[in-house]
Scaffold this motif. Structure first.
Motif, PDB file in Angstrom:
ATOM      1  N   MET A   1      50.017  52.963  -3.784  1.00 60.53           N
ATOM      2  CA  MET A   1      49.604  51.727  -3.109  1.00 60.53           C
ATOM      3  C   MET A   1      50.730  50.703  -3.140  1.00 60.53           C
ATOM      4  N   PRO A   2      50.928  50.030  -2.049  1.00 58.98           N
ATOM      5  CA  PRO A   2      52.002  49.033  -1.996  1.00 58.98           C
ATOM      6  C   PRO A   2      51.629  47.756  -2.720  1.00 58.98           C
ATOM      7  N   LEU A   3      52.608  46.901  -2.836  1.00 61.11           N
ATOM      8  CA  LEU A   3      52.414  45.589  -3.442  1.00 61.11           C
ATOM      9  C   LEU A   3      51.539  44.733  -2.539  1.00 61.11           C
ATOM     10  N   ARG A   4      50.540  44.110  -3.130  1.00 60.53           N
ATOM     11  CA  ARG A   4      49.701  43.256  -2.290  1.00 60.53           C
ATOM     12  C   ARG A   4      49.202  42.030  -3.057  1.00 60.53           C
ATOM     13  N   PHE A   5      49.053  40.957  -2.305  1.00 61.70           N
ATOM     14  CA  PHE A   5      48.628  39.686  -2.876  1.00 61.70           C
ATOM     15  C   PHE A   5      47.485  39.099  -2.074  1.00 61.70           C
ATOM     16  N   TYR A   6      46.671  38.367  -2.745  1.00 59.37           N
ATOM     17  CA  TYR A   6      45.624  37.606  -2.080  1.00 59.37           C
ATOM     18  C   TYR A   6      46.286  36.408  -1.406  1.00 59.37           C
ATOM     19  N   ASN A   7      45.926  36.215  -0.153  1.00 56.70           N
ATOM     20  CA  ASN A   7      46.504  35.127   0.623  1.00 56.70           C
ATOM     21  C   ASN A   7      45.409  34.109   0.936  1.00 56.70           C
ATOM     22  N   GLU A  14      46.474  41.084   1.030  1.00 55.83           N
ATOM     23  CA  GLU A  14      47.329  41.641   2.074  1.00 55.83           C
ATOM     24  C   GLU A  14      48.551  42.307   1.466  1.00 55.83           C
ATOM     25  N   GLU A  15      49.077  43.273   2.170  1.00 51.99           N
ATOM     26  CA  GLU A  15      50.316  43.903   1.754  1.00 51.99           C
ATOM     27  C   GLU A  15      51.432  42.885   1.821  1.00 51.99           C
ATOM     28  N   PHE A  16      52.268  42.917   0.797  1.00 51.88           N
ATOM     29  CA  PHE A  16      53.372  41.963   0.805  1.00 51.88           C
ATOM     30  C   PHE A  16      54.732  42.636   0.900  1.00 51.88           C
ATOM     31  N   ALA A  17      55.573  42.077   1.745  1.00 48.33           N
ATOM     32  CA  ALA A  17      56.995  42.412   1.753  1.00 48.33           C
ATOM     33  C   ALA A  17      57.691  41.183   2.310  1.00 48.33           C
ATOM     34  N   PRO A  18      58.871  40.882   1.803  1.00 45.41           N
ATOM     35  CA  PRO A  18      59.573  39.697   2.316  1.00 45.41           C
ATOM     36  C   PRO A  18      59.955  39.896   3.783  1.00 45.41           C
ATOM     37  N   LEU A  19      60.040  38.799   4.477  1.00 48.97           N
ATOM     38  CA  LEU A  19      60.331  38.829   5.901  1.00 48.97           C
ATOM     39  C   LEU A  19      61.633  39.559   6.193  1.00 48.97           C
ATOM     40  N   GLN A  48      53.101  31.979 -12.112  1.00 53.73           N
ATOM     41  CA  GLN A  48      54.214  32.059 -11.178  1.00 53.73           C
ATOM     42  C   GLN A  48      55.394  32.802 -11.798  1.00 53.73           C
ATOM     43  N   ASP A  49      55.506  32.702 -13.100  1.00 49.49           N
ATOM     44  CA  ASP A  49      56.555  33.444 -13.804  1.00 49.49           C
ATOM     45  C   ASP A  49      56.272  34.941 -13.730  1.00 49.49           C
ATOM     46  N   ILE A  50      54.998  35.296 -13.886  1.00 48.57           N
ATOM     47  CA  ILE A  50      54.621  36.709 -13.764  1.00 48.57           C
ATOM     48  C   ILE A  50      54.926  37.195 -12.336  1.00 48.57           C
ATOM     49  N   LEU A  51      54.612  36.373 -11.387  1.00 50.64           N
ATOM     50  CA  LEU A  51      54.916  36.706  -9.989  1.00 50.64           C
ATOM     51  C   LEU A  51      56.406  36.959  -9.803  1.00 50.64           C
ATOM     52  N   LEU A  55      58.073  40.612  -8.812  1.00 48.31           N
ATOM     53  CA  LEU A  55      58.866  40.799  -7.596  1.00 48.31           C
ATOM     54  C   LEU A  55      60.236  41.395  -7.938  1.00 48.31           C
ATOM     55  N   GLN A  56      60.805  40.922  -9.037  1.00 48.30           N
ATOM     56  CA  GLN A  56      62.105  41.456  -9.446  1.00 48.30           C
ATOM     57  C   GLN A  56      61.965  42.901  -9.915  1.00 48.30           C
ATOM     58  N   TYR A  57      60.891  43.156 -10.650  1.00 44.45           N
ATOM     59  CA  TYR A  57      60.638  44.518 -11.129  1.00 44.45           C
ATOM     60  C   TYR A  57      60.574  45.467  -9.940  1.00 44.45           C
ATOM     61  N   ARG A  58      59.979  44.998  -8.853  1.00 45.80           N
ATOM     62  CA  ARG A  58      59.856  45.809  -7.653  1.00 45.80           C
ATOM     63  C   ARG A  58      61.118  45.823  -6.804  1.00 45.80           C
ATOM     64  N   GLY A  59      62.176  45.293  -7.377  1.00 40.88           N
ATOM     65  CA  GLY A  59      63.470  45.454  -6.723  1.00 40.88           C
ATOM     66  C   GLY A  59      63.851  44.389  -5.719  1.00 40.88           C
ATOM     67  N   TYR A  60      63.054  43.341  -5.637  1.00 39.34           N
ATOM     68  CA  TYR A  60      63.409  42.291  -4.681  1.00 39.34           C
ATOM     69  C   TYR A  60      64.342  41.272  -5.295  1.00 39.34           C
ATOM     70  N   LYS A  61      65.141  40.680  -4.443  1.00 42.23           N
ATOM     71  CA  LYS A  61      65.922  39.514  -4.846  1.00 42.23           C
ATOM     72  C   LYS A  61      65.012  38.308  -4.653  1.00 42.23           C
ATOM     73  N   LEU A  62      65.294  37.288  -5.426  1.00 43.76           N
ATOM     74  CA  LEU A  62      64.462  36.099  -5.331  1.00 43.76           C
ATOM     75  C   LEU A  62      65.279  34.891  -4.925  1.00 43.76           C
ATOM     76  N   MET A  63      64.681  34.074  -4.100  1.00 45.56           N
ATOM     77  CA  MET A  63      65.198  32.734  -3.907  1.00 45.56           C
ATOM     78  C   MET A  63      63.987  31.839  -4.104  1.00 45.56           C
ATOM     79  N   HIS A  64      63.867  31.359  -5.313  1.00 40.01           N
ATOM     80  CA  HIS A  64      62.698  30.587  -5.704  1.00 40.01           C
ATOM     81  C   HIS A  64      63.111  29.128  -5.874  1.00 40.01           C
ATOM     82  N   VAL A  65      62.458  28.270  -5.146  1.00 39.57           N
ATOM     83  CA  VAL A  65      62.749  26.843  -5.230  1.00 39.57           C
ATOM     84  C   VAL A  65      61.550  26.131  -5.841  1.00 39.57           C
TER      85      VAL A  65
END
Length: 466
Positions: A1-7, A14-19, A48-51, A55-65
């Motif tokens: 199952m893919p990564l998914r978040f409540y929106n 919903e399934e999540f992937a960065p744009l 938000q820290d867990i989030l 996301l990093q664990y799943r291999g994404y880069k982050l730009m968190h402001v």
RNA sequence: GGCGCGGUAGCCAAGUGGUAAGGCAGAGGUCUGCAAAACCUUUAUCCGCGGGUUCGAUUCCCGCCCGCGCCUCCA
């Protein structure tokens, strides 16, 4: 199952992937720096820290402001009461914020920005809204005209259609054309801090800073915007209105909101006497990791009932995890590799990951880890856990800790050095050999006083700092 | 009143249309010079209440009760 978040926007998971496929652009509403963070704030920031970590664990880069709100009514009031300029007043609490969040091991966002450093951006954004015909001026203040933004209410799922414009107008707020309109720019009041801008002398409204800074650093459409549930309306609703009315583009793809924390099943409030800052808890002697564990252990979309019992439970649960890690690292194991254990480890990791992929279900993730610990402890007791399985188990723990971050004790105090402890452990072993138990117990007690716990095992004595 | 979240063992809490994860606490036991750690057994015939759908519901639907949040600046 893919990564998914409540929106919150769609009210669905919903399934999540960065744009852009690799970098997740996240904006979170940071603190208003007028006081020390309380555990309710911390609950939101911890989720938000867990989030971030997931996301990093799943291999994404982050730009968190994350923004720092360093100008608002309370700040102006409190600073005035303290007889300080607001900048001086907020600097102190900004610093305290990072000290406190560091103690509960919150990662720093890639970018932290202060509202007062972005007045120009806000003024520009308000100007753009003016050009788009969405604003009006009244008594030197500038308001956003909700009537110009038909989608208003889409985040909080509030339907204003049936509501008569002005029906709920507060008598104090007759300066607005419509009760729902909100202020973008507040006219200067006598004695208050103000900025000289093309909009006149004054200061920004609350909502505009987030729109301005989020779009400045993350572009017109963000992947994720997060905050506490109380911000859904009006703050985030207004952010959408300001941003989308200015750009004509969707502002945020995923809105994620953390539920509130209760204390002993009651709303946390100063008047009930159940209001706690992190500093309060640390002063009472609770470990920051225990606070982190407790806050992280309940999935973010569920209200968390904070109790001191729960805090103590959290501390004990962490002990169990640390004991297990120590056992893994120190046990002498039979040579070889058990395929069964290896499979068990693989399964635990899969469960752990599936749980967090499922809208960050931390409770289930913890369940998977503890179940694995019990099973492998049994295997260790029975001699079925072999040397070749050690690495896999430690790797699993490391994965776990890359998210929960509770295994390493806070500050290693300046007590005894490792060498001194080991010398005493050796002396005690000799005493035990000669059945001088009085001396042996004496040493153990002495070490315990220094915060060092000894455990005798079949393979000798191991020690840990408490 | 409107919108939303939730009610699962002593406490915290996950979960599924097929008969209840996990943590903490409690009880008994194994191990142990003592202690700790660890393990084993045990602790919800039942998932707020009442209906309904179903071969079967804690899980779906309806109603009710209770808690909590938001409804203009509170994470």
């Amino acid at each position: 199952m893919p990564l998914r978040f409540y929106n919150t926007l769609s009210q669905k998971v919903e399934e999540f992937a960065p744009l852009d496929g690799h970098t997740v652009r996240v904006y979170t509403c940071g603190p208003t720096v007028w006081n020390f963070v309380h555990i309710g704030n911390l609950r939101t920031f911890t989720s938000q820290d867990i989030l971030r970590r997931w996301l990093q664990y799943r291999g994404y880069k982050l730009m968190h402001v994350m923004n720092i709100t360093d100008v608002d009514d309370r700040i102006i009031q409190q600073a005035a009461a303290a007889g300080q300029p607001i900048g001086e007043y907020t600097a102190r609490f900004t610093q305290a914020f990072f000290e406190d969040t560091g103690k509960v091991r919150l990662q720093q966002p890639e970018l932290v920005c202060k509202a007062t450093d972005h007045i120009d951006d806000m003024v520009r954004l308000i100007g753009q809204l003016g050009e788009n015909g969405c604003t009006y001026e009244s008594d030197g203040s500038v308001y956003f005209r909700i009537a110009k933004f038909p989608a208003y209410g889409k985040l909080s799922h509030t339907h204003f259609a049936g509501m008569k414009a002005g029906a709920r107008v507060d008598s104090d707020r007759y300066d607005k054309d419509d009760a729902r309109d909100f202020v973008l720019w507040k006219a200067k009041k006598e004695g208050e801090h103000y900025w000289d801008t093309p909009l006149g002398q004054g200061r920004p409204g609350w909502h505009i800073e987030c729109s301005a800074m989020a779009m400045r650093y993350l572009g017109e459409t963000l992947d994720i915007h997060a905050g506490g549930v109380d911000l859904v309306f009006p703050h985030h609703e207004n952010e959408i209105a300001q941003s989308e009315a200015s750009t004509g583009k969707p502002f945020v793809r995923f809105w994620m909101h953390t539920e509130h924390l209760m204390v002993e099943s009651q709303t946390m409030s100063k008047s009930l006497g159940n209001f706690y800052t992190l500093r309060d808890l640390l002063e009472k002697g609770y470990a920051p990791e225990a606070v982190r564990y407790l806050l992280a252990s309940v999935p973010y979309r569920k209200q968390l009932n904070f109790t001191f019992d729960g805090l103590r439970s959290a501390a004990t649960a962490i002990e169990r995890l640390r004991n297990y890690e120590l056992r893994l690292k120190t046990s002498k194991l039979p040579e070889g590799m058990s395929a069964g254990i290896q499979e068990r480890t693989r399964k635990a990791q899969a469960q752990f990951e599936a749980a967090l992929d499922d809208d960050l279900n931390t409770a289930e993730a913890l369940g998977a880890v503890f179940e694995y610990i019990r099973d492998t402890n049994t295997a260790l007791d029975g001699g079925e856990f072999l040397a070749g399985n050690r690495e896999g188990a430690l790797d699993l723990l490391e994965r776990f800790d890359s998210i929960f971050d509770v295994l390493r004790p806070a500050v290693s105090e300046h007590g005894l050095q490792d060498g001194e402890i080991e010398a005493l452990v050796e002396e005690r072993a000799q005493a035990k050999k000669t059945r001088n138990f009085a001396r042996a117990d004496d040493i153990r007690r002495k070490l315990l006083d220094q915060g060092v716990v000894l455990e005798d095992t079949r393979e000798g004595t191991r020690w840990k700092r408490k």
